[in-house]
Design a protein around this motif. Structure first.
Motif, short mmCIF file in Angstrom:
data_model
loop_
_atom_site.label_atom_id
_atom_site.label_comp_id
_atom_site.label_asym_id
_atom_site.label_seq_id
_atom_site.Cartn_x
_atom_site.Cartn_y
_atom_site.Cartn_z
N ASP A 193 0.85 -1.19 0.00
CA ASP A 193 0.00 0.00 0.00
C ASP A 193 0.89 1.24 0.00
OD1 ASP A 193 0.91 -0.30 2.67
OD2 ASP A 193 -0.72 0.93 3.40
N PHE A 194 0.30 2.41 -0.21
CA PHE A 194 1.08 3.63 -0.34
C PHE A 194 1.85 3.97 0.94
CE2 PHE A 194 -1.05 6.09 -4.10
CZ PHE A 194 -0.84 4.99 -4.91
N GLU A 207 -0.63 13.93 0.96
CA GLU A 207 0.36 13.60 2.00
C GLU A 207 -0.36 13.21 3.30
OE1 GLU A 207 3.76 15.86 4.70
OE2 GLU A 207 2.78 16.92 3.05
N LYS A 208 -1.33 14.01 3.71
CA LYS A 208 -2.07 13.73 4.94
C LYS A 208 -2.81 12.40 4.85
CE LYS A 208 -4.46 16.69 7.15
NZ LYS A 208 -5.50 17.69 7.46
N ALA A 209 -3.45 12.16 3.71
CA ALA A 209 -4.22 10.93 3.55
C ALA A 209 -3.34 9.69 3.63
CB ALA A 209 -4.96 10.97 2.20
N ILE A 210 -2.21 9.73 2.94
CA ILE A 210 -1.31 8.59 2.93
C ILE A 210 -0.67 8.38 4.30
CG2 ILE A 210 0.85 7.69 1.93
CD1 ILE A 210 0.03 9.20 -0.68
N SER A 211 -0.45 9.47 5.03
CA SER A 211 0.19 9.39 6.36
C SER A 211 -0.78 8.96 7.46
CB SER A 211 0.79 10.75 6.72
OG SER A 211 1.78 11.12 5.79
N GLY A 212 -2.06 8.79 7.15
CA GLY A 212 -2.98 8.28 8.15
C GLY A 212 -3.82 9.32 8.85
N ALA A 213 -4.15 10.41 8.19
CA ALA A 213 -4.95 11.47 8.82
C ALA A 213 -6.33 10.97 9.24
CB ALA A 213 -5.10 12.65 7.86
N GLU A 214 -6.82 9.92 8.56
CA GLU A 214 -8.15 9.41 8.86
C GLU A 214 -8.12 8.04 9.53
OE1 GLU A 214 -11.49 10.56 6.09
OE2 GLU A 214 -9.82 10.68 4.68
N TRP A 215 -7.03 7.73 10.20
CA TRP A 215 -6.93 6.45 10.89
C TRP A 215 -7.65 6.52 12.24
CZ3 TRP A 215 -1.04 5.19 9.95
CH2 TRP A 215 -0.88 4.78 8.61
N ALA A 251 -12.78 7.68 2.11
CA ALA A 251 -11.53 8.36 2.46
C ALA A 251 -10.64 8.52 1.24
CB ALA A 251 -10.80 7.57 3.54
N LEU A 252 -9.93 9.63 1.18
CA LEU A 252 -9.03 9.91 0.06
C LEU A 252 -7.96 8.83 -0.05
CD1 LEU A 252 -8.05 11.74 -2.21
CD2 LEU A 252 -6.86 13.12 -0.49
N GLU A 253 -7.50 8.34 1.09
CA GLU A 253 -6.49 7.28 1.10
C GLU A 253 -6.95 6.08 0.28
OE1 GLU A 253 -4.40 4.23 4.32
OE2 GLU A 253 -6.12 5.46 4.90
N VAL A 254 -8.23 5.73 0.39
CA VAL A 254 -8.78 4.58 -0.33
C VAL A 254 -8.90 4.89 -1.82
CG1 VAL A 254 -10.80 3.07 -0.55
CG2 VAL A 254 -10.03 3.81 1.72
#
Length: 506
Positions: free
Chosen positions: A311-312, A339-347, A355-358
């Motif tokens: 994963d990213f 950057e925030k999404a990949i770093s876990g802002a919504e964990w 979620a943007l990460e998804v």
């Protein structure tokens, strides 16, 4: 007497005062009595909530009662015998044969080495029986002396074939293709001396060119580097156009060959790094890069790749330090949000399905429905080891590995020692709550918070336990530990637990 003057008589005043005191006394007694009843009732309710939580052994049984949990257990059992699909825990691959494998693959245990990944995929595609020996990359740990005696440079990957040791991934892949051929092992490289072989050589050269322009763009950010990178990427996009929808791999092939294997591992890193540092989306942008995305859509359906992709977040954190630090493009409109999404802002919980990460990482849809079960299965079946690992911040040696060593990964901690006593017990208690939330399909219930508060009530202990869970959350690796959807479910559950521990207990 009703005389107005009697109202000021001392005896009348004393009598009224006494009556008021008696009333207040009985009022306080009644209030105290009811407070005891309410407190006892609250205690009974809290105790009842605590008693509802099952043991880890009970959760092990419960997860196996689900179809998804039973399937995971059955697949793991097959892998123990050299069968099943490839994942990061495999040590033996037999492909329906009982013969002793001629080949030993030495690779990194985290499945983070891109050169190991392409060789592993070739062995899977050709169905060559092999054993797997895990050796850490030099950024993540110390290689054993036995391995260094065989491979003095410590290079990965390496193979041992019929007692002889070979290094350099592409050289190994060509040799393996020549050694194992015939009806049982399809060729992954065209025959030498053919136009197809020359085309393959040119495409392999293009991959190296793309790799260099990517490094220049992401890690150095020199003038004109973006233009050069995009030029090379569009050449790759054009090369993949040849086969159309039915043949999405290089050279118009319906099955991946050495050329495809050479590309995918670094394209994975390109997708993650360009999104994180430059704010640009490649994976998922079917309009701008339809053929590159079709290439990965097809790869994700191959058993040789499906369970070994990353994963990213993992990709960003496992890029070797030797590459240097990525150069952020703060002027890019989407860079900060990516950057925030990949770093876990919504964990945290509840999980946001949009979620943007998804959205940045398509292709995991088949894993989503049972993500919480996979995460629970991996946690409860490795509970003691996970708890000890997580307790390291309360133990000794955390961060020692990377101190004053920029060539070592900041997240690697091979010299750290786990905690003992109360700190370890607190981590086990918190992870038990995490397991129960996963078992409850990521639904937060009153007993989760109540039990956590009752077991870990001291502010200092709560802070220490929170730091341990953060340590664990930030080191969940894909595919080493589980698939991305399962990792996200576990990261989000750990995130909620950390938030609760960091709140002041009332």
């Amino acid at each position: 007497n009703n005389n107005e003057a009697d109202l000021f008589h001392p005896r009348f005043i004393l009598r009224q005062t006494a009556e008021k005191m008696i009333i207040r006394y009985f009022g306080c007694c009644i209030a105290f009595f009811f407070s005891i009843i309410l407190s006892a009732k609250a205690l009974m309710m809290r105790t009842g909530m605590m008693m509802k939580l099952a043991t880890i052994d009970t959760l092990k049984i419960k997860v196996l009662e689900s179809d998804a949990g039973a399937a995971l257990a059955a697949e793991d059992a097959l892998r123990e015998r050299g069968g099943g699909t490839l994942n990061a825990k495999c040590k033996l691959r037999l492909f329906d044969t009982e013969k002793e494998p001629r080949l030993i693959l030495y690779r990194d245990p985290s499945y983070w080495c891109p050169y190991c990944a392409k060789l592993s995929m070739q062995l899977e595609e050709k169905r060559i029986p092999y054993k797997i020996e895990m050796v850490p990359m030099r950024s993540y740990g110390i290689k054993s002396q036995d391995f260094l005696n065989k491979v003095p440079g410590g290079f990965l990957p390496a193979i041992e074939l019929d007692g002889n040791v070979y290094t350099e991934s592409l050289d190994i892949m060509v040799m393996v293709d020549d050694t194992f051929n015939g009806p049982e092992h399809r060729r992954t490289l065209p025959p030498r001396g053919t136009p197809e072989f020359e085309e393959a050589r040119q495409l392999l050269g293009l991959e190296r060119q793309l790799f260099r322009s990517w490094c220049d763009f992401v890690f150095r950010g020199s003038l004109g580097s973006k233009r050069a990178f995009e030029r090379d990427l569009h050449v790759v996009e054009k090369e993949l156009e040849r086969g159309g929808k039915d043949k999405p791999f290089f050279m118009g092939q319906s099955d991946p060959g050495i050329v495809d294997m050479q590309y995918f591992s670094h394209l994975e890193r390109i997708f993650a790094s360009v999104a994180y540092w430059k704010g640009e989306c490649i994976r998922g942008d079917y309009k701008k890069y339809p053929n590159i995305n079709a290439f990965f859509d097809a790869l994700e359906k191959r058993p040789s790749y499906a369970l070994t992709r990353s994963d990213f977040y993992t990709t960003i954190t496992d890029i070797p330090p030797q590459y240097g630090n990525g150069v952020f493009d703060r002027m890019a409109p989407k860079q900060h949000s990516y950057e925030k999404a990949i770093s876990g802002a919504e964990w945290t919980l509840p999980m946001n399905p949009d979620a943007l990460e998804v959205k940045l990482q398509p292709g995991w849809e088949e894993f989503e429905p049972n993500a919480h079960i996979e995460a629970l299965f991996r946690l409860v079946n490795n509970f003691s080891a996970v708890a000890k690992f997580a307790s390291r911040p309360a133990g000794e040696g955390v961060g020692r590995w990377g101190t004053f060593r920029p060539d070592r990964s900041a997240l690697a901690d091979p010299e750290a020692k786990p905690a003992k006593g109360q700190a370890l017990s607190d981590v086990e208690a918190a992870l038990s709550i995490v397991a129960h939330i996963l078992a409850d399909k990521l639904e937060i219930k009153a007993e989760h918070a109540v039990t956590l508060d009752e077991i870990i009530s001291d502010a200092k202990r709560r802070a220490t336990t929170a730091s341990c869970l953060i340590y664990l959350r930030d080191r969940i690796g894909v595919p080493r530990d589980m698939s991305y959807p399962a990792a996200r479910a576990l990261r989000c559950t750990l995130g909620w637990t950390v938030e609760h521990l960091q709140k002041k207990k009332i």
